[in-house]
Design a protein around this motif. Structure first.
Motif, mmCIF file in Angstrom:
data_model
loop_
_atom_site.group_PDB
_atom_site.id
_atom_site.type_symbol
_atom_site.label_atom_id
_atom_site.label_comp_id
_atom_site.label_asym_id
_atom_site.label_seq_id
_atom_site.Cartn_x
_atom_site.Cartn_y
_atom_site.Cartn_z
ATOM 1 N N ARG A 264 0.839 -1.207 0.000
ATOM 2 C CA ARG A 264 0.000 0.000 0.000
ATOM 3 C C ARG A 264 0.871 1.253 0.000
ATOM 4 N NH1 ARG A 264 -4.928 1.939 0.559
ATOM 5 N NH2 ARG A 264 -5.332 3.768 1.866
ATOM 6 N N GLY A 267 2.158 1.753 -3.408
ATOM 7 C CA GLY A 267 1.109 2.246 -4.292
ATOM 8 C C GLY A 267 0.840 3.727 -4.080
ATOM 9 N N LEU A 268 0.779 4.169 -2.831
ATOM 10 C CA LEU A 268 0.571 5.581 -2.540
ATOM 11 C C LEU A 268 1.734 6.424 -3.050
ATOM 12 C CD1 LEU A 268 -0.846 5.326 1.096
ATOM 13 C CD2 LEU A 268 -2.114 5.941 -0.979
ATOM 14 N N SER A 269 2.950 5.895 -2.927
ATOM 15 C CA SER A 269 4.109 6.621 -3.434
ATOM 16 C C SER A 269 4.059 6.744 -4.949
ATOM 17 C CB SER A 269 5.405 5.918 -2.995
ATOM 18 O OG SER A 269 5.515 5.886 -1.590
ATOM 19 N N ALA A 270 3.486 5.713 -5.604
ATOM 20 C CA ALA A 270 3.363 5.778 -7.054
ATOM 21 C C ALA A 270 2.311 6.814 -7.466
ATOM 22 C CB ALA A 270 3.004 4.410 -7.618
ATOM 23 N N ILE A 271 1.224 6.919 -6.684
ATOM 24 C CA ILE A 271 0.191 7.924 -6.975
ATOM 25 C C ILE A 271 0.750 9.328 -6.777
ATOM 26 C CG2 ILE A 271 -2.024 8.847 -6.188
ATOM 27 C CD1 ILE A 271 -2.793 5.961 -5.475
ATOM 28 N N GLY A 272 1.475 9.514 -5.694
ATOM 29 C CA GLY A 272 2.073 10.817 -5.400
ATOM 30 C C GLY A 272 3.228 10.635 -4.447
ATOM 31 N N LEU A 275 2.641 12.052 -1.023
ATOM 32 C CA LEU A 275 1.707 11.276 -0.213
ATOM 33 C C LEU A 275 2.416 10.106 0.451
ATOM 34 C CD1 LEU A 275 -1.142 10.609 0.765
ATOM 35 C CD2 LEU A 275 -1.545 9.439 -1.412
ATOM 36 N N GLY A 276 3.214 9.395 -0.328
ATOM 37 C CA GLY A 276 3.975 8.290 0.237
ATOM 38 C C GLY A 276 4.961 8.761 1.293
#
Length: 357
Positions: A264, A267-272, A275-276
């Motif tokens: 997770r 994934g959050l780091s990939a979105i932003g 955010l990660g």
């Protein structure tokens, strides 16, 4: 518990608690010294044997054989001294005075001194173990002192948990030594053994943290811990999400899925990336932001959580129930509430090993 940071990495017997600054295994040390004492006896025997012409056998009058030399060295170096074999030549007497007599003293120090030391050390360890068992109550037992277990201990200590209220259980001698270096009492052995959990006083523990590498071992350990202590909070780390129901059925209070958590976060780091970074910041102690839980202060009772100090209240625990910040029942702080807050990390702590200074 005093600061104790130089534990020997060879560990000790599993029957007693391994305390910080644990000494060398007594029987290994006894064997080492006995070997050295045997070398002293051999050197003395060879000195007499090679110079056998300077000695006389007053009983047999048949010369000094190798057996006679060994016999003479044995009774001499142990200060028995029957007098049936004696040195006659001046140089032989001089060797006895200058060489064999110091060897005799060293021999006695090694054997007699070591025996007393072993008895004293073992007696001291037994007394310490009994004292530890009598005083250990409401402590935390951490099963598994790898990366996850060590990180859990560091976080608890940063949030005020005393080192003398944390006990480590691990099967690896190196992990036990690391725990001792960190100022923690520890037990070496397989956490799947009920007798080992009893020695760690699991039945009197307030919290048990299980950080094992295999989910099946975590489930079995959780079940045994819950049987030994029906009241303790049990936090368990598992690798696979599908094992969470089994761990909860075994008695876990809280389950953390390591693989899902890492996935997770990725994934959050990939979105932003930012955010990660924030999520990772919240999970990392010592810098940036941190999440903690604390008791509501009297001056905060009756206030709206959103207006409290320099912290951001994201939830509160009331009567054992978690109420998130958007819940209408969490609009006012009541006496006895536990606040879950996000705050600036405490950075003035200069290393966990200095917390007990």
């Amino acid at each position: 518990m005093a600061k104790m940071r130089h534990a020997d990495r060879r560990g000790g017997p599993t029957s007693l608690v391994s305390m910080p600054r644990l000494g060398v295994h007594p029987f290994r040390e006894l064997g080492r010294r006995a070997l050295f004492a045997g070398l002293l006896l051999l050197v003395s025997t060879l000195l007499v044997w090679f110079d056998r012409g300077a000695y006389v056998d007053n009983t047999g009058a048949d010369g000094v054989s190798f057996i006679d030399a060994l016999y003479y060295s044995t009774v001499t170096i142990t200060t028995t001294g029957y007098g049936d074999i004696t040195p006659l030549a001046p140089h032989a007497r001089l060797i006895n005075a200058l060489v064999i007599t110091p060897m005799r003293i060293a021999f006695l120090v090694l054997l007699v001194g070591t025996t007393i030391e072993v008895l004293a050390n073992e007696g001291s360890r037994i007394v310490r173990d009994l004292r530890w068992r009598r005083t250990m109550r409401n402590h935390v037992v951490v099963i598994g002192y790898g990366t996850k277990g060590r990180s859990a201990v560091n976080t608890m200590r940063r949030h005020g948990r005393a080192a003398d209220k944390i006990v480590v259980v691990d099967r690896d001698a190196l992990a036990i030594s690391d725990a001792n270096l960190d100022g923690l009492a520890a037990f070496q052995g397989d956490a799947g053994r009920r007798d080992l959990l009893r020695r760690a006083e699991v039945s009197k523990a307030k919290e048990v943290v299980i950080c094992l590498d295999r989910d099946d071992a975590a489930i079995l350990t959780t079940l045994m811990v819950r049987q030994l202590n029906p009241q303790a909070g049990i936090v368990v780390s598992v690798r696979e999400h599908e094992n969470v129901p089994l761990v909860k059925q075994s008695g876990a209070t809280s389950v953390v899925t390591s693989s899902d958590t890492v996935g997770r976060l990725m994934g959050l780091s990939a979105i932003g990336p930012e955010l990660g970074a924030i999520i990772q910041d919240l999970l990392t102690s010592g810098t940036g932001l941190e999440v903690t839980q604390r008791q509501a202060r009297p001056d905060e009772v009756g206030n709206n959580p959103s207006g409290i100090g320099n912290e951001r209240v994201i939830g509160l625990v009331r009567n054992g129930t978690l109420r998130r910040f958007y819940d209408s029942t969490a609009a006012r702080v009541e006496a006895g509430d536990q606040l879950i807050v996000v705050r600036k990390s405490i950075t003035h702590v200069e290393g966990l090993r200095d917390l007990d200074d």
